[in-house]
Design a protein around this motif. Structure first.
Motif: not given
Ligand SMILES: [Zn+2]
Length: 265
Positions: A50, A9-10, A7, A47
């Motif tokens: 997000h 962001m993560c 992802c 993901c």
């Molecule tokens: Zn994520």
């Protein structure tokens, strides 16, 4: 087999693609009679958590940004087509609680003297900031092909901040992008009437790194403070926030922060 992407962001595995900024900000051809405002939209791996589509944030962002008074005609057009369709689906409560508090519609004259219907009120800054932060992470991922690890700060140019420092910082940042052209990586975005962005190469202060422009007018400035970045990466911010009088020079111009400190007795 294709490598499993993570992802933007993560650290979770990506399950879908996220548009950055959300696709719903870009007018559809069914509204524009064939004009294409969706050329090469940016996507990043995301993901489930997000992917902003799942939280209604995309629609919130579209309504918040397309309704701004200073927007170009494409923004206004988008508000009265897609924006109004979205509003009709929602109840008044949603607008009042989520988009604009103390919401009301009023007529104001534009530059040509014609009256325009606008919505005024207090925007939901917290939610707006959250949406914009996702866009910053997404653009970083797209530009550098890696996830950003650290802290993002932002200044919304179209918000009137209560404190003098932020107002000064706003003017400073706007001017800085205008004069320090050699540090800019160039304005990007294939649908400039809807969205453009520009990364600023890191400088000694690392104060600013990204400028985004929605509907030709609404600007947001971001600074990325990497997890492993050393001082004085954010020195200017620290001084300003610490209440210490700070002057930042930009060519001939001086921007003064914390200048009117009154001594407590
Ligand atoms: Zn994520």
């Amino acid at each position: 087999m294709e490598k499993q992407q993570t992802c933007y962001m993560c650290s979770k595995a990506a399950t879908s693609k996220e548009h950055v900024p959300p696709a719903c900000l870009f007018p559809e051809q069914k509204d524009t009679k064939g004009l294409d405002f969706r050329k090469n939209l940016i996507t990043v791996p995301s993901c489930d958590l997000h992917n902003s589509k799942k939280s209604n944030d995309d629609e919130f962002l579209m309504l918040s940004l397309s309704g701004l008074i200073k927007n170009n005609p494409v923004g206004t057009f988008h508000q009265i087509t897609k924006g109004n369709r979205a509003v009709r689906r929602k109840n008044k409560d949603f607008i009042e609680k989520e988009i604009l508090r103390n919401f009301k519609t009023t007529k104001i004259p534009d530059s040509s003297g014609k009256y325009r219907l606008v919505s005024i009120g207090n925007p939901n800054i917290q939610r707006l900031t959250n949406c914009l932060e996702h866009i910053a992470y997404g653009l970083f991922y797209h530009e550098f092909q890696k996830q950003f690890d650290g802290e993002v700060r932002m200044i919304l140019e179209f918000i009137e901040y209560q404190d003098d420092n932020t107002q000064t910082l706003k003017k400073f940042l706007k001017r800085r992008f205008e004069v320090e052209k050699e540090l800019n990586s160039g304005v990007k975005g294939d649908n400039p009437e809807v969205f453009q962005y520009e990364f600023h190469k890191p400088d000694k202060d690392g104060l600013i790194a990204l400028r985004t422009i929605f509907y030709g007018a609404a600007e947001v400035y971001f600074s990325f403070k990497g997890k492993n970045s050393k001082q004085p990466f954010d020195l200017s911010f620290m001084l300003i926030e610490g209440g210490i009088p700070t002057i930042i020079g930009l060519g001939e111009e001086k921007y003064e922060f914390n200048k009117s400190i009154t001594t407590k007795t």
